[in-house]
Design a protein around this motif. Structure first.
Motif, PDB file in Angstrom:
ATOM      1  N   CYS A  56       0.847  -1.206   0.000  1.00 32.65           N
ATOM      2  CA  CYS A  56       0.000   0.000   0.000  1.00 32.65           C
ATOM      3  C   CYS A  56       0.876   1.247   0.000  1.00 32.65           C
ATOM      4  O   CYS A  56       0.638   2.191  -0.750  1.00 32.65           O
ATOM      5  CB  CYS A  56      -0.928  -0.015   1.225  1.00 32.65           C
ATOM      6  SG  CYS A  56      -1.958   1.464   1.344  1.00 32.65           S
ATOM      7  N   TRP A  99      -2.029   4.067   5.106  1.00 28.57           N
ATOM      8  CA  TRP A  99      -3.489   3.987   4.952  1.00 28.57           C
ATOM      9  C   TRP A  99      -4.050   2.629   5.337  1.00 28.57           C
ATOM     10  O   TRP A  99      -5.237   2.386   5.216  1.00 28.57           O
ATOM     11  CB  TRP A  99      -3.881   4.303   3.503  1.00 28.57           C
ATOM     12  CG  TRP A  99      -3.438   5.657   3.049  1.00 28.57           C
ATOM     13  CD1 TRP A  99      -2.874   6.651   3.798  1.00 28.57           C
ATOM     14  CD2 TRP A  99      -3.516   6.179   1.715  1.00 28.57           C
ATOM     15  NE1 TRP A  99      -2.602   7.752   3.029  1.00 28.57           N
ATOM     16  CE2 TRP A  99      -2.983   7.487   1.740  1.00 28.57           C
ATOM     17  CE3 TRP A  99      -3.984   5.669   0.502  1.00 28.57           C
ATOM     18  CZ2 TRP A  99      -2.903   8.296   0.611  1.00 28.57           C
ATOM     19  CZ3 TRP A  99      -3.911   6.468  -0.636  1.00 28.57           C
ATOM     20  CH2 TRP A  99      -3.380   7.765  -0.573  1.00 28.57           C
ATOM     21  N   CYS A 194      -7.353   5.429   2.721  1.00 34.14           N
ATOM     22  CA  CYS A 194      -7.409   4.464   1.608  1.00 34.14           C
ATOM     23  C   CYS A 194      -8.367   4.938   0.533  1.00 34.14           C
ATOM     24  O   CYS A 194      -9.506   5.306   0.826  1.00 34.14           O
ATOM     25  CB  CYS A 194      -7.872   3.112   2.169  1.00 34.14           C
ATOM     26  SG  CYS A 194      -8.546   1.967   0.934  1.00 34.14           S
TER      27      CYS A 194
END
Ligand code: SF4
Ligand code: SF4
Ligand code: SF4
Length: 319
Positions: A56, A99, A194
């Motif tokens: 991520c 996130w 996110c």
């Protein structure tokens, strides 16, 4: 939430991935046709390797804030300075630079020990208060069900965080449009969370965290199919679902062999570390409903004006 009894096998950790299967056929076409997309997480399979967290960070690093220092002093100092720029490696909670994180719940249930790892991020609510109540129209719910914050026009006031039942969005000071508008009086940065890797999804790729998981414990697809799959898995393991009812329903379904109230009693919560409690539908509260109805046209107008200003500033920067 399902309330069936646990069997012994549900306490075994580190088993091979169960029914999870990455991406269901027709997912991207469904999103393009305006159908809602959701994710299921078979959390019993998580081995806490944190490959998803790493992926991520890597996939989204170009979207992370790059603040200007020193920060203008705020007056009145109602909105606090929140600076994560020197702590970008923090990965044990949500931050503007992280996130997704892995929350661990360790305890005893029905006389057996358990240790369950839960990937935590925005749940992408069906009727998201963060998007409905953002006064500037910076937070939006897309037709696919992805809820994201437009960093070009977010002023960092943090309404989205205040109304999110899990306090998910995280502020970074010293970045964004407020610096050009009213650096001492407006907002105080930009809120981050996110965005379900929306660009990757649009290009037919998997979100980074789903792709990186060696246990393939996340499955993404049309919401009705994913929910059916989550219910099937919950039935199979005599387990429980979180996210189908919470906040009026989300587009993230956690499936666990241990009830979520028990998991919640055994996790660390606090800033950047969301709870796992039951959550009523925030948008059914009359004050929020009224605020959304009255504020939506103004938020749309504000979003248009702020986008125009952001575009103009970008043009001047490149001249
Ligand atoms: S979890 Fe919070 S930030 Fe995410 S969509 Fe729901 S209300 Fe918004
Ligand atoms: S979907 Fe994308 S942005 Fe969201 S947690 Fe996964 S990798 Fe991060
Ligand atoms: S990559 Fe998969 S197994 Fe590893 S921590 Fe993330 S969700 Fe768990």
């Amino acid at each position: 939430m399902n309330a069936k009894k646990l069997s012994r096998r549900h306490f075994l950790s580190f088993t091979a991935a169960g029914v999870a299967g990455m991406i269901l056929p027709g997912t991207l076409e469904a999103a393009q046709r305006g159908h809602t997309i959701a994710t299921m997480l078979d959390i019993e399979s998580c081995i806490n390797c944190r490959e998803c967290v790493k992926a991520c960070k890597e996939a989204n690093s170009s979207k992370f804030p790059n603040p200007e220092k020193p920060y203008p002093e705020m007056f009145p100092s109602r909105v606090p300075v929140e600076d994560w720029s020197d702590k970008q490696d923090v990965s044990n909670r949500l931050t503007p630079y992280n996130w997704l994180y892995i929350q661990t719940s360790k305890g005893t249930y029905n006389g057996r020990n358990f240790e369950i790892h839960i990937p935590r991020r925005c749940l992408h609510c069906q009727n998201p208060p963060c998007a409905n109540l953002c006064p500037w129209g910076a937070a939006v719910r897309e037709v696919s069900g992805t809820v994201r914050i437009n960093d070009r026009i977010c002023l960092g006031g943090g309404k989205c965080k205040d109304v999110c039942p899990w306090l998910i969005p995280q502020r970074q000071t010293g970045v964004g449009l407020y610096l050009d508008l009213m650096p001492r009086f407006a907002g105080n940065g930009v809120m981050y969370k996110c965005d379900r890797c929306y660009q990757k999804l649009a290009e037919g790729e998997l979100p980074a965290c789903i792709e990186a998981c060696p246990m393939q414990l996340q499955t993404i697809g049309p919401r009705d199919k994913i929910l059916a799959q989550a219910r099937e898995l919950a039935d199979d393991i005599q387990g429980y679902i979180y996210g189908d009812q919470e906040n009026g329903g989300t587009n993230t379904f956690y499936v666990s062999p241990v009830p979520f109230n028990v998991l919640n009693e055994n996790i660390t919560t606090g800033p950047g570390k969301p709870h796992l409690k039951p959550v009523e539908n925030t948008m059914s509260k009359s004050e929020y409903l009224t605020a959304a109805l009255v504020g939506a046209p103004l938020a749309g107008l504000a979003a248009g004006l702020l986008s125009h200003k952001a575009d103009k500033d970008a043009k001047i920067d490149t001249e």
